[in-house]
Design an enzyme around this catalytic site. Structure first.
Site, mmCIF file in Angstrom:
data_model
loop_
_atom_site.group_PDB
_atom_site.id
_atom_site.type_symbol
_atom_site.label_atom_id
_atom_site.label_comp_id
_atom_site.label_asym_id
_atom_site.label_seq_id
_atom_site.Cartn_x
_atom_site.Cartn_y
_atom_site.Cartn_z
ATOM 1 N N ARG A 179 -7.152 5.030 12.592
ATOM 2 C CA ARG A 179 -5.851 4.623 12.596
ATOM 3 C C ARG A 179 -5.391 4.208 14.191
ATOM 4 O O ARG A 179 -4.390 3.363 14.484
ATOM 5 C CB ARG A 179 -4.488 5.321 12.008
ATOM 6 C CG ARG A 179 -4.879 5.743 10.657
ATOM 7 C CD ARG A 179 -3.576 6.396 9.920
ATOM 8 N NE ARG A 179 -2.590 5.403 9.437
ATOM 9 C CZ ARG A 179 -1.550 5.597 8.961
ATOM 10 N NH1 ARG A 179 -1.199 6.919 9.065
ATOM 11 N NH2 ARG A 179 -0.958 4.834 8.523
ATOM 12 N N LYS A 205 10.614 20.520 -1.622
ATOM 13 C CA LYS A 205 9.172 20.750 -1.755
ATOM 14 C C LYS A 205 8.656 21.927 -2.487
ATOM 15 O O LYS A 205 9.247 22.924 -2.379
ATOM 16 C CB LYS A 205 8.351 20.536 -0.353
ATOM 17 C CG LYS A 205 7.024 19.759 -0.573
ATOM 18 C CD LYS A 205 6.423 19.496 0.727
ATOM 19 C CE LYS A 205 4.999 18.916 0.513
ATOM 20 N NZ LYS A 205 4.650 18.449 1.812
ATOM 21 N N GLU A 215 -0.713 9.026 14.583
ATOM 22 C CA GLU A 215 -1.922 9.080 15.260
ATOM 23 C C GLU A 215 -2.227 8.278 16.462
ATOM 24 O O GLU A 215 -2.785 8.522 17.421
ATOM 25 C CB GLU A 215 -3.137 8.860 14.390
ATOM 26 C CG GLU A 215 -3.432 9.660 13.247
ATOM 27 C CD GLU A 215 -2.341 9.483 11.776
ATOM 28 O OE1 GLU A 215 -2.498 10.326 11.017
ATOM 29 O OE2 GLU A 215 -1.599 8.649 12.148
#
Length: 611
Positions: free
Chosen positions: A376, A263, A348
């Site tokens: 969610r 990344k 979540e």
């Protein structure tokens, strides 16, 4: 790099993209193209702000995808959408990057109206594999079996339960080909956590594999599930990735192509700084612009500081996050109280249900999420926390309009959704002084769940109350006021400016902040009954929000009082500057004043409808 040198690189990039077919390039030309794309991303994303690190890591993988597959004939899905900047560049949108994340310009996530190459607009993680499963089923039914379904999913997104639900279904149908490119960079917002991260780490240390059928070898979790496995492959070697993708297509079955990437690849600040530059960056200041004045602390920073203070007072306080300790302000708490901090990954639902277990054992969990992501886990909030009347505090960052991230990131539904949960109390601080007070009230509560919501950005200057009506803070009032403005959270500032405008026109108003919004307090309802006209102001969708709840009760208790709800329109709002989007919804001082005037002299249409 000088401005002239950057312009030359960009011109070369445009020329390559517009004059030659991507599949016609040699390996050396592809490497040059990858270099030009990285320079372009660093320049353009640096100027506009946005997700830099994830896209720098995807350059070679995306080039390989577009050289092996033919989008949109073959369907390319990205989980999540913030890693699609290279995909946008390769599908004809490079010249639009000067307007990246600006109103009316290029979106920071895939957007169907932008391009036929963009399929999924939802930028919430762990969903793309389910889309892929559905598309593969449809291709089988319609006979379009030559159209490949390819999904890029990060190792961080694989920590979400939906991803495993989809893998379970994809693996059960070996006759339906789905190619899953696992972009493994060991991070989401934060380092990937859990048993899966450890498993991928072991796979990364192993030798690259040839295509394996599950019956032949079962060295990986994916093979145990019934998927073919290819990898690990160096995700920055375009030739190697292309070879693996072609092999995967030849298998004509569900297959994992495990690519390892870095990344922030090619941008030293991103590779060095794991937080500030790794995931997303802010816009670079315009050359020659005056230095910005010293900023007030952000709401997130103030929450972080307050939570650490409360952690010292309350030994039973614990913190839970879903892969976002930094963005939600929990990193400081994590450093100070490592044994009382839990990062569950992008999950979540698990975060909330696990918090219920913590609360059952006598602790008080603070679950810190972005407002848009709490939706969610509604089932867990409702059935696992509220049903058991458990003392769990939810802290919702980025509530209301967030700005350039667009419709999937605006936190504009939490009041509507959470207002239906019995026994749950919701507060919104209007200024920096109120946040610590409300958070302490929340974590001291033992009777059930609480919510604290605040917006993106810097904290608001303190707005001292002039008076109080029992539990309701009165911020402004004039004698014989006939109009009551009920402001939620930071919109109290705009409401006070509107009151000044109205007073100049001879219209007296009272502006109040209920602090605790839902359920509607008896004190606020009684105050409503003392006025003929009431205007509520909230940065939540109008449908089912705070104003709707107050109007419903007032219609029963005080039928002679007119209540108008000024809120966000009940539609998906595009990306743009936060203050502009609020003004367009009538949630600035002028819009509030206009709404009050319309309530006094009803026009031919009601501007408070925000439709």
């Amino acid at each position: 790099m000088s401005r002239a040198a950057r312009a030359d690189c960009h011109s070369e990039l445009f020329d390559i993209l517009e004059r030659t077919e991507l599949t016609a390039h040699s390996d050396e030309q592809v490497q040059r193209l990858a270099l030009l794309i990285r320079k372009f991303l660093i320049d353009k994303v640096g100027a506009a702000g946005g997700h830099l690190g994830s896209n720098l890591g995807m350059v070679e993988v995306t080039l390989a995808l577009h050289r092996v597959f033919r989008s949109p004939h073959d369907t390319l899905l990205f989980d999540t959408g913030h890693q699609t900047y290279v995909h946008k560049i390769l599908t004809g949108r490079a010249r639009s990057f000067d307007q990246l994340r600006k109103a009316g310009g290029l979106a920071g996530y895939p957007q169907q109206k932008e391009s036929e190459h963009d399929v999924i607009e939802n930028s919430h993680a762990s969903t793309a594999l389910a889309y892929a499963d559905g598309l593969a089923k449809a291709r089988q039914l319609t006979g379009e079996t030559e159209r490949a379904v390819v999904t890029v999913v990060g190792d961080g997104a694989l920590t979400g339960g939906m991803a495993f639900e989809a893998l379970n279904n994809i693996a059960a149908a070996p006759q339906r080909p789905v190619i899953i490119v696992l972009n493994d960079n060991s991070r989401s917002y934060a380092p990937t956590v859990g048993g899966l991260a450890a498993h991928l780490s072991r796979l990364r240390l192993g030798p690259p594999s040839q295509p394996r059928e599950p019956a032949q070898a079962a060295g990986s979790l994916f093979e145990h599930l019934g998927l073919a496995y290819l990898g690990p492959v160096d995700g920055h070697d375009t030739s190697a990735v292309e070879e693996a993708l072609r092999a995967a297509r030849t298998l004509r079955r569900p297959v994992i192509v495990h690519v390892t990437t870095v990344k922030g690849r090619g941008y030293e600040p991103a590779e060095r700084d794991q937080d500030e530059h790794m995931h997303a960056i802010g816009a670079r200041p315009t050359p020659g612009s005056p230095p910005a004045p010293a900023a007030r602390p952000s709401w997130t920073a103030l929450f972080s500081e307050t939570l650490c203070t409360l952690g010292a007072r309350h030994d039973n306080l614990v913190a839970v996050t879903a892969a976002m300790p930094g963005p939600t302000g929990l990193s400081r708490f994590q450093a100070r109280y490592p044994d009382r901090f839990f990062d569950v990954g992008i999950a979540e639902q698990h975060a909330v249900a696990s918090a219920a277990g913590l609360a059952m054992a006598g602790l008080h969990p603070v679950v810190a999420l972005y407002a848009t992501f709490l939706t969610r886990a509604l089932d867990q909030v409702l059935m696992d926390v509220a049903l058991h009347q458990l003392p769990v505090t939810f802290v919702l960052d980025r509530a209301g309009i967030t700005g350039p991230d667009g419709p999937s990131h605006h936190g504009m539904w939490d009041l509507s959704i959470l207002g239906a949960v019995p026994g749950l109390r919701i507060a919104a601080p209007r200024d920096a002084k109120q946040l610590p007070l409300l958070l302490e009230e929340a974590v001291s509560n033992r009777s059930g769940p609480t919510v604290l919501r605040f917006p993106k950005g810097t904290t608001s200057p303190d707005l001292p109350r002039q008076d109080s009506y029992r539990t309701v803070d009165v911020l402004h009032t004039t004698p014989n006021s006939d109009v009551l403005i009920v402001a939620t959270g930071i919109l109290a500032h705009s409401a006070l400016r509107a009151a000044e405008t109205l007073l100049a026109r001879g219209i007296g108003t009272t502006v109040v902040d209920p602090r605790w919004l839902l359920p509607i307090s008896p004190d606020l309802l009684d105050l409503v009954g003392r006025h003929r006209r009431v205007v509520t102001v909230e940065d939540n969708t109008r449908s089912g929000g705070f104003g709707s709840a107050l109007a419903h009760l007032a219609a029963v208790e005080h039928p002679d009082t007119s209540v108008r709800s000024l809120a966000l329109p009940s539609r998906f709002i595009p990306h743009g500057e936060r203050h502009t989007l609020l003004a367009e919804a009538g949630l600035d001082a002028d819009g509030i004043a206009r709404c009050v005037l319309n309530s006094l002299t009803p026009p031919r249409y009601d501007t408070a409808q925000n439709s």
